[in-house]
Write a protein that holds these residues in place. Sequence first.
Motif, PDB file in Angstrom:
ATOM      1  N   ARG A   4       0.821  -1.218   0.000  1.00 18.38           N
ATOM      2  CA  ARG A   4       0.000   0.000   0.000  1.00 18.38           C
ATOM      3  C   ARG A   4       0.856   1.270   0.000  1.00 18.38           C
ATOM      4  O   ARG A   4       0.375   2.329  -0.340  1.00 18.38           O
ATOM      5  N   ASP A   5       2.143   1.146   0.380  1.00 26.22           N
ATOM      6  CA  ASP A   5       3.019   2.325   0.395  1.00 26.22           C
ATOM      7  C   ASP A   5       3.775   2.511  -0.916  1.00 26.22           C
ATOM      8  O   ASP A   5       4.517   3.475  -1.076  1.00 26.22           O
ATOM      9  N   MET A   6       3.593   1.551  -1.828  1.00 26.97           N
ATOM     10  CA  MET A   6       4.341   1.655  -3.084  1.00 26.97           C
ATOM     11  C   MET A   6       3.822   2.815  -3.915  1.00 26.97           C
ATOM     12  O   MET A   6       2.618   3.116  -3.892  1.00 26.97           O
ATOM     13  N   PRO A   7       4.707   3.501  -4.671  1.00 30.10           N
ATOM     14  CA  PRO A   7       4.271   4.630  -5.478  1.00 30.10           C
ATOM     15  C   PRO A   7       3.214   4.180  -6.479  1.00 30.10           C
ATOM     16  O   PRO A   7       3.326   3.093  -7.034  1.00 30.10           O
ATOM     17  N   GLY A   8       2.177   4.985  -6.642  1.00 29.03           N
ATOM     18  CA  GLY A   8       1.164   4.686  -7.652  1.00 29.03           C
ATOM     19  C   GLY A   8       0.024   3.836  -7.127  1.00 29.03           C
ATOM     20  O   GLY A   8      -0.979   3.653  -7.798  1.00 29.03           O
ATOM     21  N   VAL A   9       0.139   3.292  -5.899  1.00 31.97           N
ATOM     22  CA  VAL A   9      -0.973   2.501  -5.363  1.00 31.97           C
ATOM     23  C   VAL A   9      -1.956   3.461  -4.711  1.00 31.97           C
ATOM     24  O   VAL A   9      -1.665   4.041  -3.671  1.00 31.97           O
ATOM     25  N   LYS A  10      -3.111   3.653  -5.407  1.00 36.47           N
ATOM     26  CA  LYS A  10      -4.060   4.648  -4.908  1.00 36.47           C
ATOM     27  C   LYS A  10      -5.194   3.988  -4.129  1.00 36.47           C
ATOM     28  O   LYS A  10      -5.740   4.544  -3.207  1.00 36.47           O
ATOM     29  N   SER A  18      -4.304  -6.863  -0.626  1.00 34.45           N
ATOM     30  CA  SER A  18      -3.130  -7.496  -1.243  1.00 34.45           C
ATOM     31  C   SER A  18      -2.070  -7.788  -0.195  1.00 34.45           C
ATOM     32  O   SER A  18      -1.435  -8.849  -0.211  1.00 34.45           O
ATOM     33  N   THR A  19      -1.898  -6.834   0.732  1.00 33.20           N
ATOM     34  CA  THR A  19      -0.898  -7.014   1.787  1.00 33.20           C
ATOM     35  C   THR A  19      -1.269  -8.220   2.637  1.00 33.20           C
ATOM     36  O   THR A  19      -0.429  -9.061   2.962  1.00 33.20           O
ATOM     37  N   GLU A  20      -2.540  -8.293   2.983  1.00 32.62           N
ATOM     38  CA  GLU A  20      -3.027  -9.400   3.804  1.00 32.62           C
ATOM     39  C   GLU A  20      -2.817 -10.738   3.073  1.00 32.62           C
ATOM     40  O   GLU A  20      -2.369 -11.726   3.645  1.00 32.62           O
ATOM     41  N   TRP A  21      -3.151 -10.727   1.760  1.00 32.08           N
ATOM     42  CA  TRP A  21      -2.985 -11.942   0.954  1.00 32.08           C
ATOM     43  C   TRP A  21      -1.528 -12.373   0.955  1.00 32.08           C
ATOM     44  O   TRP A  21      -1.215 -13.536   1.172  1.00 32.08           O
ATOM     45  N   LEU A  22      -0.611 -11.401   0.759  1.00 29.55           N
ATOM     46  CA  LEU A  22       0.820 -11.698   0.699  1.00 29.55           C
ATOM     47  C   LEU A  22       1.319 -12.265   2.028  1.00 29.55           C
ATOM     48  O   LEU A  22       2.063 -13.248   2.064  1.00 29.55           O
ATOM     49  N   ARG A  23       0.829 -11.673   3.131  1.00 33.18           N
ATOM     50  CA  ARG A  23       1.241 -12.136   4.452  1.00 33.18           C
ATOM     51  C   ARG A  23       0.815 -13.604   4.656  1.00 33.18           C
ATOM     52  O   ARG A  23       1.590 -14.449   5.062  1.00 33.18           O
ATOM     53  N   ARG A  24      -0.441 -13.866   4.294  1.00 31.33           N
ATOM     54  CA  ARG A  24      -0.946 -15.238   4.468  1.00 31.33           C
ATOM     55  C   ARG A  24      -0.200 -16.214   3.560  1.00 31.33           C
ATOM     56  O   ARG A  24       0.149 -17.319   3.943  1.00 31.33           O
ATOM     57  N   HIS A  25       0.060 -15.738   2.330  1.00 34.53           N
ATOM     58  CA  HIS A  25       0.731 -16.580   1.334  1.00 34.53           C
ATOM     59  C   HIS A  25       2.114 -17.006   1.835  1.00 34.53           C
ATOM     60  O   HIS A  25       2.474 -18.175   1.764  1.00 34.53           O
ATOM     61  N   LEU A  26       2.855 -16.045   2.391  1.00 37.21           N
ATOM     62  CA  LEU A  26       4.229 -16.333   2.804  1.00 37.21           C
ATOM     63  C   LEU A  26       4.290 -17.247   4.029  1.00 37.21           C
ATOM     64  O   LEU A  26       5.281 -17.931   4.247  1.00 37.21           O
TER      65      LEU A  26
END
Length: 213
Positions: A4-10, A18-26
């Motif tokens: 969510r902090d990446m440039p261009g993510v509005k 997406s962050t939650e998905w990535l956390r669960r995925h890893l």
Amino acid sequence: MLIRDMPGVKNKSLSNRSTEWLRRHLKDPYVIQSQKDNYRSRAAYKLTETNKKFKIFENVKSALDLGAAPGSWSEVLIKELKSPTRIVAIDLLEIDPIPGVEIFKDDFTSQKFNDYVDNSEPFDLIVSDISPNMTGHRQTDFLRSMEMLEEAFALTDDCLNPGGHFVAKYFRRGDLGQLLNDAKKKFTKVSSFKPDASRKNSSEIYLVCYKKK
Ligand SMILES: C[S@@+](CC[C@H](N)C(=O)[O-])C[C@H]1O[C@@H](n2cnc3c(N)ncnc32)[C@H](O)[C@@H]1O
């Protein structure tokens, strides 16, 4: 950096998801195991579990893998079949080469691919992990997945050897209807199976048709 902090993510709510998905995925044990076993995706374990329960790899020399990208089911087939003679994989998407696997980038329902399989030796095993593009509309998505299941099942007429097996994903949102009756007539045993590696919140499930008569 958080997504969510990446440039261009509005879209903050999407990036939170997406962050939650990535956390669960890893943290997912199947993801961790797939990295250790060198499989391209955690989906590998859906097939290994299916084999553990139904022994679908026994005496299988040739296999057709439908909806194969990124390729972990083909990797499992190459690793676990004893002296395989032929493994064919197809997907709409590019699949990086897998030694010993013949790869096609095409729609498995295309005339070209159907002519190809019709004119080659039948397989001992056909597996399909096809996921059609989902709309989010329950009934439409069920009908799309049924259409894919029916197309894949039709290949068992001429492209599967007697004694061969068929495994295909479908989505548990409706009734398999006539297809289930046809499967029971054509195969010795027909079951539905939800491997542990299939996420609990997913309605995917596998139709396992054992030993074509
Ligand atoms: C869940 S993925 C398969 C994962 C794969 N079993 C693995 O282990 O790497 C589902 C695949 O079905 C493919 N697909 C969907 N419709 C298709 C079609 N008509 N023909 C070929 N592939 C299709 C998608 O492109 C997607 O890559």
